[in-house]
Write a protein that holds these residues in place. Structure first.
Motif, PDB file in Angstrom:
ATOM      1  N   PHE A 124     -35.751  20.257  22.228  1.00  0.00           N
ATOM      2  CA  PHE A 124     -33.684  19.672  21.935  1.00  0.00           C
ATOM      3  C   PHE A 124     -32.793  19.622  23.159  1.00  0.00           C
ATOM      4  CE2 PHE A 124     -34.875  21.622  17.368  1.00  0.00           C
ATOM      5  CZ  PHE A 124     -35.047  20.110  16.645  1.00  0.00           C
ATOM      6  N   SER A 125     -33.093  20.208  23.933  1.00  0.00           N
ATOM      7  CA  SER A 125     -32.538  20.371  24.691  1.00  0.00           C
ATOM      8  C   SER A 125     -32.738  20.187  26.248  1.00  0.00           C
ATOM      9  CB  SER A 125     -31.315  21.998  24.899  1.00  0.00           C
ATOM     10  OG  SER A 125     -32.210  23.109  24.886  1.00  0.00           O
ATOM     11  N   GLY A 126     -33.809  21.167  26.093  1.00  0.00           N
ATOM     12  CA  GLY A 126     -35.436  21.167  27.071  1.00  0.00           C
ATOM     13  C   GLY A 126     -35.448  22.269  27.622  1.00  0.00           C
ATOM     14  N   LYS A 127     -34.539  22.876  26.674  1.00  0.00           N
ATOM     15  CA  LYS A 127     -34.299  24.507  26.992  1.00  0.00           C
ATOM     16  C   LYS A 127     -35.269  24.556  26.428  1.00  0.00           C
ATOM     17  CE  LYS A 127     -30.408  24.867  29.867  1.00  0.00           C
ATOM     18  NZ  LYS A 127     -29.358  25.707  30.278  1.00  0.00           N
ATOM     19  N   LEU A 128     -36.203  26.442  26.118  1.00  0.00           N
ATOM     20  CA  LEU A 128     -36.817  26.885  24.555  1.00  0.00           C
ATOM     21  C   LEU A 128     -35.716  27.457  23.747  1.00  0.00           C
ATOM     22  CD1 LEU A 128     -39.682  28.769  26.450  1.00  0.00           C
ATOM     23  CD2 LEU A 128     -40.152  26.895  25.374  1.00  0.00           C
ATOM     24  N   GLN A 129     -35.470  27.141  22.671  1.00  0.00           N
ATOM     25  CA  GLN A 129     -35.442  28.205  21.699  1.00  0.00           C
ATOM     26  C   GLN A 129     -36.180  27.999  20.645  1.00  0.00           C
ATOM     27  OE1 GLN A 129     -32.891  24.499  20.834  1.00  0.00           O
ATOM     28  NE2 GLN A 129     -33.083  24.262  19.055  1.00  0.00           N
ATOM     29  N   LYS A 130     -35.952  29.273  19.719  1.00  0.00           N
ATOM     30  CA  LYS A 130     -35.997  29.275  18.445  1.00  0.00           C
ATOM     31  C   LYS A 130     -36.515  28.559  17.470  1.00  0.00           C
ATOM     32  CE  LYS A 130     -35.460  34.638  18.671  1.00  0.00           C
ATOM     33  NZ  LYS A 130     -35.225  35.663  18.193  1.00  0.00           N
ATOM     34  N   HIS A 131     -37.540  27.711  16.784  1.00  0.00           N
ATOM     35  CA  HIS A 131     -37.618  27.115  15.589  1.00  0.00           C
ATOM     36  C   HIS A 131     -38.771  26.896  14.695  1.00  0.00           C
ATOM     37  CE1 HIS A 131     -37.305  22.545  15.148  1.00  0.00           C
ATOM     38  NE2 HIS A 131     -38.936  22.467  15.200  1.00  0.00           N
ATOM     39  N   ALA A 132     -38.675  26.325  14.037  1.00  0.00           N
ATOM     40  CA  ALA A 132     -40.137  26.372  12.559  1.00  0.00           C
ATOM     41  C   ALA A 132     -40.376  25.023  12.719  1.00  0.00           C
ATOM     42  CB  ALA A 132     -38.686  27.199  11.544  1.00  0.00           C
ATOM     43  N   TRP A 133     -41.160  24.714  12.151  1.00  0.00           N
ATOM     44  CA  TRP A 133     -41.851  23.138  11.874  1.00  0.00           C
ATOM     45  C   TRP A 133     -43.397  23.220  11.086  1.00  0.00           C
ATOM     46  CZ3 TRP A 133     -41.972  26.434  16.137  1.00  0.00           C
ATOM     47  CH2 TRP A 133     -43.436  26.138  16.250  1.00  0.00           C
ATOM     48  N   THR A 134     -43.432  21.727  10.374  1.00  0.00           N
ATOM     49  CA  THR A 134     -44.703  22.263   9.185  1.00  0.00           C
ATOM     50  C   THR A 134     -45.554  21.536   9.966  1.00  0.00           C
ATOM     51  OG1 THR A 134     -42.740  21.920   7.128  1.00  0.00           O
ATOM     52  CG2 THR A 134     -44.792  21.615   6.237  1.00  0.00           C
ATOM     53  N   GLU A 135     -47.069  22.017   9.571  1.00  0.00           N
ATOM     54  CA  GLU A 135     -48.020  21.648   9.339  1.00  0.00           C
ATOM     55  C   GLU A 135     -49.055  21.598   8.313  1.00  0.00           C
ATOM     56  OE1 GLU A 135     -50.060  23.654  13.302  1.00  0.00           O
ATOM     57  OE2 GLU A 135     -47.880  23.814  13.847  1.00  0.00           O
ATOM     58  N   VAL A 136     -49.592  20.646   8.930  1.00  0.00           N
ATOM     59  CA  VAL A 136     -50.320  19.940   7.392  1.00  0.00           C
ATOM     60  C   VAL A 136     -52.421  19.921   8.086  1.00  0.00           C
ATOM     61  CG1 VAL A 136     -51.077  18.917   5.666  1.00  0.00           C
ATOM     62  CG2 VAL A 136     -48.626  19.177   6.368  1.00  0.00           C
ATOM     63  N   LYS A 137     -53.032  20.023   7.234  1.00  0.00           N
ATOM     64  CA  LYS A 137     -54.615  19.884   8.097  1.00  0.00           C
ATOM     65  C   LYS A 137     -55.271  18.714   7.214  1.00  0.00           C
ATOM     66  CE  LYS A 137     -58.470  22.056   9.460  1.00  0.00           C
ATOM     67  NZ  LYS A 137     -58.912  23.644   9.481  1.00  0.00           N
ATOM     68  N   LEU A 138     -54.896  17.251   7.527  1.00  0.00           N
ATOM     69  CA  LEU A 138     -55.523  16.833   7.549  1.00  0.00           C
ATOM     70  C   LEU A 138     -57.359  15.999   8.087  1.00  0.00           C
ATOM     71  CD1 LEU A 138     -55.212  14.080   5.734  1.00  0.00           C
ATOM     72  CD2 LEU A 138     -53.397  13.267   7.189  1.00  0.00           C
ATOM     73  N   SER A 139     -57.845  15.571   7.514  1.00  0.00           N
ATOM     74  CA  SER A 139     -59.542  15.224   7.642  1.00  0.00           C
ATOM     75  C   SER A 139     -59.855  16.218   9.212  1.00  0.00           C
ATOM     76  CB  SER A 139     -59.209  13.867   8.722  1.00  0.00           C
ATOM     77  OG  SER A 139     -58.973  12.983   7.641  1.00  0.00           O
ATOM     78  N   GLY A 140     -59.618  17.552   8.867  1.00  0.00           N
ATOM     79  CA  GLY A 140     -60.003  18.547   9.443  1.00  0.00           C
ATOM     80  C   GLY A 140     -59.480  18.613  11.194  1.00  0.00           C
ATOM     81  N   LYS A 141     -57.941  18.387  10.324  1.00  0.00           N
ATOM     82  CA  LYS A 141     -57.433  18.077  11.896  1.00  0.00           C
ATOM     83  C   LYS A 141     -55.303  18.422  11.465  1.00  0.00           C
ATOM     84  CE  LYS A 141     -59.791  15.468  14.672  1.00  0.00           C
ATOM     85  NZ  LYS A 141     -59.449  14.498  15.975  1.00  0.00           N
ATOM     86  N   TRP A 142     -54.904  19.004  11.991  1.00  0.00           N
ATOM     87  CA  TRP A 142     -53.273  19.695  12.108  1.00  0.00           C
ATOM     88  C   TRP A 142     -52.767  18.888  12.972  1.00  0.00           C
ATOM     89  CZ3 TRP A 142     -52.323  22.848   8.868  1.00  0.00           C
ATOM     90  CH2 TRP A 142     -53.253  24.002   8.401  1.00  0.00           C
ATOM     91  N   TYR A 143     -51.640  18.327  11.746  1.00  0.00           N
ATOM     92  CA  TYR A 143     -50.794  17.414  12.353  1.00  0.00           C
ATOM     93  C   TYR A 143     -49.190  18.260  12.164  1.00  0.00           C
ATOM     94  CZ  TYR A 143     -54.447  13.849  12.643  1.00  0.00           C
ATOM     95  OH  TYR A 143     -55.265  13.408  12.655  1.00  0.00           O
ATOM     96  N   ILE A 144     -48.484  17.672  12.579  1.00  0.00           N
ATOM     97  CA  ILE A 144     -46.981  18.401  13.112  1.00  0.00           C
ATOM     98  C   ILE A 144     -46.303  17.586  12.089  1.00  0.00           C
ATOM     99  CG2 ILE A 144     -44.939  18.420  14.477  1.00  0.00           C
ATOM    100  CD1 ILE A 144     -46.553  20.079  16.172  1.00  0.00           C
TER     101      ILE A 144
END
Length: 185
Positions: A124-144
């Motif tokens: 978001f800003s170039g500086k680290l901040q706390k965050h949450a996201w989703t990951e899905v495993k598709l064809s053996g690989k994780w996607y964001i």
């Protein structure tokens, strides 16, 4: 004798509290499963490909929901279900709400392994901040799939939708100190 009676009463109370908590979590899971099924039936077609379902739900969440700041995130047992339902009810939420809501939509629509990452980003800003996201495993690989980041970070339209996890490791702080929570009804 008195100590045994007190211990027995306390044990019964603890069992009752545990049963109540379990019933509450089960009820919230059923309600969440119903809500996600309702949204999915409106937003995707059963014959859509897996990727098309994921992208349609990603777009739906971005288009129909707004940001609502939540200060003081705490990962308690069942938080992901509560946050997803809160997002669906209020039509707004923080990154934790976006991640949870999208995770359960993706899980219900595809049956794939889906998890919520809770860590840090500099997206978001170039500086680290706390965050949450989703990951899905598709064809053996994780996607964001991060509809919150994609909607609100500068110049990011589509940048955080179905991207290989490794291609975004610099944005998500190399995934150091990230905790994962599986989306499961």
């Amino acid at each position: 004798m008195f100590k045994k009676i007190v211990a027995s009463v306390l044990a019964v109370c603890l069992i009752a509290v545990s049963f109540t908590q379990t019933a509450k979590v089960a009820a919230s899971g059923e309600k969440l499963e119903e809500k996600t099924a309702q949204i999915i039936s409106k937003e995707v077609k059963s014959n859509d490909s897996t990727k098309k379902k994921l992208k349609k739900l990603f777009t739906y969440l971005q288009k129909d929901y707004d940001y609502g700041r939540k200060v003081g995130f705490e990962a308690y047992s069942g938080w992901e279900k509560d946050y997803a339902m809160k997002m669906f009810e209020d039509k707004k939420g923080s990154c934790y709400h976006y991640a949870a809501a999208y995770a359960f939509l993706a899980k219900k629509a595809t049956g794939l392994r889906v998890r919520i990452g809770v860590g840090q980003t500099n997206g978001f800003s170039g500086k680290l901040q706390k965050h949450a996201w989703t990951e899905v495993k598709l064809s053996g690989k994780w996607y964001i799939l991060d509809p919150n980041m994609d909607k609100y970070a500068a110049d990011s339209s589509g940048k955080y939708c179905l991207k290989k996890r490794d291609s975004l490791k610099n944005t998500y702080n190399q995934f150091k100190d990230t905790n994962y929570y599986n989306a499961a009804f």
